[in-house]
Design an enzyme around this catalytic site. Sequence first.
Site, PDB file in Angstrom:
ATOM      1  N   HIS A 120       1.075  -0.863  -0.718  1.00  0.00           N
ATOM      2  CA  HIS A 120      -0.259  -0.070  -0.115  1.00  0.00           C
ATOM      3  C   HIS A 120       1.036   0.991  -0.163  1.00  0.00           C
ATOM      4  O   HIS A 120       0.458   2.460  -0.544  1.00  0.00           O
ATOM      5  CB  HIS A 120      -1.425   0.045   1.216  1.00  0.00           C
ATOM      6  CG  HIS A 120      -2.399  -0.796   1.164  1.00  0.00           C
ATOM      7  ND1 HIS A 120      -3.118  -1.166   1.602  1.00  0.00           N
ATOM      8  CD2 HIS A 120      -2.035  -1.808   0.155  1.00  0.00           C
ATOM      9  CE1 HIS A 120      -4.028  -1.224   1.207  1.00  0.00           C
ATOM     10  NE2 HIS A 120      -3.517  -2.533   0.378  1.00  0.00           N
ATOM     11  N   HIS A 125      -2.012 -12.183  -2.491  1.00  0.00           N
ATOM     12  CA  HIS A 125      -3.064 -12.656  -1.929  1.00  0.00           C
ATOM     13  C   HIS A 125      -2.500 -14.217  -1.359  1.00  0.00           C
ATOM     14  O   HIS A 125      -3.298 -15.002  -0.823  1.00  0.00           O
ATOM     15  CB  HIS A 125      -4.242 -12.846  -2.438  1.00  0.00           C
ATOM     16  CG  HIS A 125      -4.740 -10.742  -1.981  1.00  0.00           C
ATOM     17  ND1 HIS A 125      -6.044 -10.625  -3.055  1.00  0.00           N
ATOM     18  CD2 HIS A 125      -4.098  -9.716  -1.792  1.00  0.00           C
ATOM     19  CE1 HIS A 125      -6.144  -9.587  -3.258  1.00  0.00           C
ATOM     20  NE2 HIS A 125      -5.698  -9.598  -2.184  1.00  0.00           N
TER      21      HIS A 125
END
Length: 729
Positions: free
Chosen positions: A96, A259
Amino acid sequence: MSDLKCPFSGHTGAVTASAHTGNRQWWPIQIDLGLLHQHHPASNPLGDTFDYPAAFAGLDLEALKADLAALMTDSQDWWPADWGHYGGLFIRMAWHSAGTYRGADGRGGAGHGNQRFAPLNSWPDNTNLDKARRLLWPLKRKYGNAISWADLIILSGNVALESMGFRTFGFAGGRTDIWQPEEDVFWGKETEWLSDERHTTEGALDQPLAAVEMGLVYVNPEGPHGHPDPVASGPDVRDTFARMGMTMEETVALVAGGHTFGKCHGAAPVSQLEAEPEGAELHQQGLGWHNRFESGKGEHTITSGIEGAWKPHPTRWDQGYFEMMFTYEWELTKSPAGAWQWVAKDVKPEHMIPDAHVPGRASAPIMTTADLSLRHDPLMEPVARRFHQDQDAFADAFARAWFKLTHRDLGPRALYLGADVPEEIQIWQDPVPALDHPLIGAVEIKALKQKLLATGCSVGALVATAWGAASTFRGSDRRGGANGGRIRFQPQNTWEVNDPEQLRSVLQTLETVQQQFNAEATGGQRVSMADLIVLAGSAAVEQAAAAGGHSVTVPFLPGRMDASADQTDTASFNLLKPIADGFRNWQRSGLPLRAEECLVDRAQQLGLSAPEMTVLLAGLRVLGANNGGNRQGVLTDRVGVLSNDFCVNLLDMSIRWSPTSEAMEGYIGRDAQGSERWTASRADLVFGSNSQLRAIVEVYAQDDGASRFVSDFVQAWVKVMNLDRFDVR
């Protein structure tokens, strides 16, 4: 008795965000010149003499990585690690940090540790990343200034991956910290989190944005506008990652690779969370999102609102993500927080996922709507299938894509620091060949200047060509600039702003000079086209100054090299194409932005102060560097002479200006008899309209300002010409 007020701000005891009415509130369309003066050295506690590369050179990188690896499994009671491993949290933090980058303007990204400050530190998509940074604090404290926050955040993500069995492509240090929020980044016009006013009626996302909603780094994981439609989510995923400069393969690899680790957190509705860090109470000491649900941590954590993990082994690198995606059918459901998500149906016992905190509890794998777009999108699904069948290809693609994600805005390889820098050169790094010949010296430079000025090219043409090459530089991601000489190639040589016909003529002339010099030079000396373009512009500036009675030498630093067309990613470089260049009085037709706003944005990317912006524009006008030879803003009768005429004539009170149309984009200046004297654009007249810029113009327009004008122009010119010379810094 009246309320007590602060004598400086006028605030009463009850302070609100709108308690002070500033100039921007009174005059909201006023241009913000503060963008040019942010990150002042006075705001940096390390001072302006701190040498980060030298400090990093003294870092024991292996010791730091060992400490980071130990931290991964050193679970703290105040914020317990999922499955006893912080890897997923640190990967998300690094992702992020880097993932805010967008290619359209090069802003965002991991290059300066901006995740520590508003608004990023308080975005909904960054919920609980404040805890990750607090977990890093003991190591930041230990290693001090030898590692910046910006580097440490990315390095922690690398070590997290490696500690769970993944082999990364490498790591480069070199990111320098900022010490205040970035004010130049347009994150969107929305005034509420997770709202969307950034799409056109046709569904296109506004430039330069990449995220689909305010406060998100990428897409809405629940689906477009919260609608759980994997097919509709596919275009959002592809577009968002493409706007970060990622290919289809890189997009699929990043989603699946990221993920592969960790989990989502949605133990209860997000209404249980208190204010984000910037809105938190004083006693919470910068920690936001205080969770009122049960213990507020561990099994009770609330982040995105989605709850669960993607695969049976969330702390191990494997093919589990794709295996789960393509093995099972998926049922739409809602998390305990009320978020849309998908749960695998009829799960085999061996694929049940142990709870991250509660022994004996297990749950089925989950997918977000965005995840399932990899299975249902017709363009991404074949790539995902290929990676499912070829683990080595997937691992290589993810390693390369992760390195690109985390290093995209670091700049050229000359800025890379540390022993873990990979040797392989990537085309997205905008490679420039290493210097392989002796440099020209003072004698050769003088001789070349004489030859260049004797070619018959005008001062304006030589100056405009050099400016066109150098002014592509973006301080946001350190791309562009004159080094490499890429103005010779597509796409730059076809850009309207670069006057393709004039550019072609100038380049042909310079190539003749280059070939003759290189053929006749002794001692192996050569001059590159990249150097010659800058030298020609600088020689023209000297001649123009001399014509005005000022003898100056424009400093020139040789050593630029010429890249090849094969080393130039045309699509990627086209992102550097300006929508406006006020310095050459050009703006793309139909642009819904004011010319003066575009000018300030361009100046900010070039690292210019308000005085530097002023003197450069005024000088380029009188030198005749306008696009297409247009006369707007050429407030002089001595075109080609470096003078302060623009400043003097702009302040002439006998001239009355009036717009040429209701759009107020062009203006005519008439004298006392009503005769047309000058024409100008908004980018010109703002220097007489804006009080701060007018004050600067007055300094240069004074009777004693002519010499200062020439001197300051030369200094600012050299600054722009050398913006990308990281090889000599």
